[in-house]
Design an enzyme around this catalytic site. Structure first.
Site, PDB file in Angstrom:
ATOM      1  CG  HIS A 155    -100.329  24.982  14.732  1.00  0.00           C
ATOM      2  ND1 HIS A 155    -100.867  24.389  13.615  1.00  0.00           N
ATOM      3  CD2 HIS A 155    -101.064  24.545  15.778  1.00  0.00           C
ATOM      4  CE1 HIS A 155    -101.901  23.650  13.976  1.00  0.00           C
ATOM      5  NE2 HIS A 155    -102.043  23.731  15.288  1.00  0.00           N
ATOM      6  NE  ARG A 166     -96.559  21.919  22.503  1.00  0.00           N
ATOM      7  CZ  ARG A 166     -95.410  21.377  22.067  1.00  0.00           C
ATOM      8  NH1 ARG A 166     -95.398  20.155  21.571  1.00  0.00           N
ATOM      9  NH2 ARG A 166     -94.292  22.072  22.113  1.00  0.00           N
ATOM     10  NE  ARG A 208     -98.645  23.224  27.523  1.00  0.00           N
ATOM     11  CZ  ARG A 208     -97.976  23.622  26.451  1.00  0.00           C
ATOM     12  NH1 ARG A 208     -96.735  23.999  26.545  1.00  0.00           N
ATOM     13  NH2 ARG A 208     -98.559  23.621  25.260  1.00  0.00           N
ATOM     14  CD  GLU A 239     -93.532  27.385  28.760  1.00  0.00           C
ATOM     15  OE1 GLU A 239     -93.519  27.083  27.562  1.00  0.00           O
ATOM     16  OE2 GLU A 239     -94.567  27.544  29.422  1.00  0.00           O
ATOM     17  N   GLY A 276     -89.492  24.726  29.034  1.00  0.00           N
ATOM     18  CA  GLY A 276     -90.067  24.899  27.699  1.00  0.00           C
ATOM     19  C   GLY A 276     -89.091  25.750  26.914  1.00  0.00           C
ATOM     20  CB  THR A 277     -85.861  24.916  25.351  1.00  0.00           C
ATOM     21  OG1 THR A 277     -86.337  23.728  24.734  1.00  0.00           O
ATOM     22  CG2 THR A 277     -85.105  24.580  26.629  1.00  0.00           C
ATOM     23  CG  ASN A 278     -90.280  24.995  21.687  1.00  0.00           C
ATOM     24  OD1 ASN A 278     -89.196  24.577  21.300  1.00  0.00           O
ATOM     25  ND2 ASN A 278     -91.350  24.223  21.781  1.00  0.00           N
ATOM     26  CG  ASP A 279     -93.107  29.854  24.908  1.00  0.00           C
ATOM     27  OD1 ASP A 279     -93.293  30.708  24.033  1.00  0.00           O
ATOM     28  OD2 ASP A 279     -93.944  28.983  25.190  1.00  0.00           O
ATOM     29  CB  CYS A 306     -91.177  19.228  27.412  1.00  0.00           C
ATOM     30  SG  CYS A 306     -91.904  20.745  28.051  1.00  0.00           S
TER      31      CYS A 306
HETATM   32  C1  PEP Z   1     -91.966  25.316  24.942  1.00  0.00           C
HETATM   33  O1  PEP Z   1     -92.275  26.512  24.977  1.00  0.00           O
HETATM   34  O2  PEP Z   1     -90.803  24.896  24.792  1.00  0.00           O
HETATM   35  C2  PEP Z   1     -93.010  24.289  25.071  1.00  0.00           C
HETATM   36  C3  PEP Z   1     -92.708  23.018  25.150  1.00  0.00           C
HETATM   37  O3  PEP Z   1     -94.306  24.714  25.027  1.00  0.00           O
HETATM   38  P1  PEP Z   1     -95.038  25.140  23.650  1.00  0.00           P
HETATM   39  O4  PEP Z   1     -94.114  24.803  22.524  1.00  0.00           O
HETATM   40  O5  PEP Z   1     -96.309  24.382  23.597  1.00  0.00           O
HETATM   41  O6  PEP Z   1     -95.233  26.610  23.861  1.00  0.00           O
HETATM   42 MG    MG Z   2     -94.227  27.034  25.708  1.00  0.00          MG
END
Ligand code: PEP
Ligand code: MG
Length: 535
Positions: free
Chosen positions: A118, A222, A278, A402, A423-426, A489
């Site tokens: 965060h 977001r 989103r 994701e 969503g490449t973070n998840d 993203c």
């Molecule tokens: C992600 O998961 O890459 C994404 C963009 O969403 P968030 O970071 O808000 O989970």
């Molecule tokens: Mg995500």
């Protein structure tokens, strides 16, 4: 190298490359000029840095949001709000409840959490320096302890959000004056790149910065970030606490009114450019106070009725693995009015913009879907809300990809999606099974040191599995819909090496935090040049 030198050297390199290529008798081509400047050099001239290279580094965390900041230590968001001097907000982790303090702090330092945490994501969005996951710092009531050294609240810290350095006392900051050659270089970059660059922006202010920096739209808003300030949290809490359908409807109406204003601001700033909104994604407990704090207060008999309700809700929504729990599209199945409310707020904003002669181009994005049926059901609801309230309105509805499953069933998801955004973070979290909130401050350092991993996959997209899933998702999605627009993203959208790797998968755009857009424009141009010279 001394950071001042590196800043001025980077500025000199940019000036020289541009003047050689812009000369009536150029000695290098524009493409050569673009290749001469590294994204790191561009970054150096765009952010503040510290003056001295020989500085007494107390400890190091992850350089989570570039730039240098100096301020007095505060340990809570409320202390940050009341402070009269510049402050560095030091927290174990940040959550929505800290955002008011994060906004006023000059820098943010956390002891846990990684590049997709965060604190990191929010700070990068604002262009505020942040160091995350500085695990050698222990936080006590009125001081911190760093490797055995006590530092009291009110003492000064300097943090370097590029290197991750944390320094006791004041280090003087430097800033290189903007040079006009940057705009020229970036214009050349725009001429050769084939990837579009959008912004991850949640507020009108962020959208303004994004547009100035050359964003071609918003790739990720977001919406949960719109509920994060102190005035908004009670509104969403009311929805979470609603004890009857009537109370829930009332709370959702209040949410609709506040989101309407947010969306309007965003659409004004991005008029004529696509804005991907989103719908709500995080687990609901993120909007509640920490359960431990409530339990402690309950033990001291300090909870009033409202706090007791919050505690009950915190217990109700507590999950062992919230990031793989009740979040994303799953929330919409549990609270059907939620996405409908957000859609209505968007329709209100679109109507206002159209009435005042604007050109709002909205795309609705559904997070964390895993099956065609799940996406189809929610899409149908959103579409019928649109039909009912704004018949004929043309709004694209797409999905995030994701999870590994979503990438594998992309052909099915594409049947119900007008676009994809990875969503490449998840996707990284779920491909590796690494918690994006914990791993970088727990074992990532060890793994990198021991050579078990070559890069931090939350920083540089993993080129062995994650990009393969992206490529597969692109191929399968386009098997169903050959013209399906596809973006990325996650935070990787602002990382130069990741941009190069992702460009090769066939995506159309990357979306990154507004301050990183110039870097992404340069990196996308370099990726395009490399591809053409290799072929
Ligand atoms: C992600 O998961 O890459 C994404 C963009 O969403 P968030 O970071 O808000 O989970
Ligand atoms: Mg995500």
């Amino acid at each position: 190298m001394n950071p001042v030198e590196s800043q001025s050297e980077a500025a000199a390199a940019i000036k020289q490359a541009v003047s050689l290529a812009a000369d009536p008798n150029p000695t290098i081509s524009k493409q050569e000029a673009l290749l001469r400047i590294s994204p790191t050099q561009l970054e150096a001239v765009l952010h503040t840095g510290f003056e001295h290279s020989t500085r007494d580094v107390l400890t190091q965390g992850l350089g989570a949001s570039p730039g240098a900041a100096v301020g007095k230590i505060v340990l809570t968001a409320d202390e940050a709000m009341t402070a009269t001097d510049d402050v560095i907000l030091v927290r174990e982790e940040t959550s929505p409840a800290d955002v008011h303090g994060m906004q006023v702090a000059v820098g943010i330092l956390t002891t846990r959490g990684g590049l997709a945490s965060h604190a990191a994501v929010v700070a990068r969005g604002w262009g505020k320096p942040a160091v995350c996951g500085a695990e050698n710092i222990e936080i006590a009531d009125d001081h911190i302890v760093v490797n055995g050294e006590r530092i009291d609240v009110g003492e000064t810290l300097s943090i370097d959000g590029t290197s991750g350095d944390v320094i006791r006392g004041t280090v003087h900051t430097t800033h290189v004056e903007p040079i006009p050659e940057i705009a020229v270089l970036l214009q050349w970059a725009d001429e050769v790149r084939d990837l579009n660059i959008r912004a991850n922006a949640d507020t009108a202010d962020e959208a303004k910065v994004a547009r100035v920096n050359g964003a071609e739209g918003i790739g990720l808003c977001r919406t949960e970030h719109m509920f994060l300030d102190e005035q908004r949290l009670p509104i969403i809490r009311k929805m979470i606490l609603a004890a009857s359908a009537e109370q829930e409807t009332q709370a959702l109406q209040a949410l609709r009114d506040s989101q309407h204003k947010d969306f309007l601001g965003l659409l004004e700033e991005m008029d004529g450019l696509p804005v991907t909104v989103r719908l709500l994604d995080p687990p609901l407990h993120e909007f509640l106070p920490e359960i431990e704090d409530l339990i402690e207060a309950a033990a001291r008999n300090e909870l009033d009725q409202h706090d007791q309700d919050l505690l009950r809700a915190a217990r109700r929504w507590r999950e062992r693995n919230p990031m793989i729990g009740t979040r994303g599209v799953r929330l919409a199945w549990l609270k059907p009015g939620l996405y409908e409310m957000q859609t209505l707020a968007l329709l209100d904003a679109i109507a206002d913009r159209t009435a005042s002669g604007g050109t709002p181009l909205v795309e609705i994005m559904i997070p964390l879907t895993v099956s065609g049926e799940e996406l189809a059901g929610i899409r149908e609801r959103i579409q019928s809300t649109i039909e009912e309230h704004s018949p004929g309105a043309s709004i694209k509805i797409g999905t995030m990809i994701e999870t590994p499953r979503a990438a594998l069933v992309a052909d099915q998801l594409a049947q119900h999606a007008d676009f994809f955004s990875f969503g490449t973070n998840d996707l990284t979290q779920l491909t590796f099974g690494f918690s994006r909130d914990d791993i970088e401050s727990s074992i990532m350092g060890l793994y990198l040191e021991q050579g078990l991993l070559h890069n931090n996959p939350f920083q540089q997209v993993d080129s062995e599995a994650v990009t393969e899933l992206v490529q597969l998702g692109v191929e399968r999605g386009r098997n169903t819909k050959p013209d399906l627009p596809i973006g990325v993203c996650g935070e990787h959208g602002g990382d130069p090496t990741s941009i190069e790797l992702l460009a090769a998968t066939g995506i159309d755009y990357v979306s990154c935090s507004p301050p990183r857009i110039p870097i992404a424009r340069l990196a996308a141009a370099q990726a395009a040049i490399h591809r053409t010279t290799e072929n």
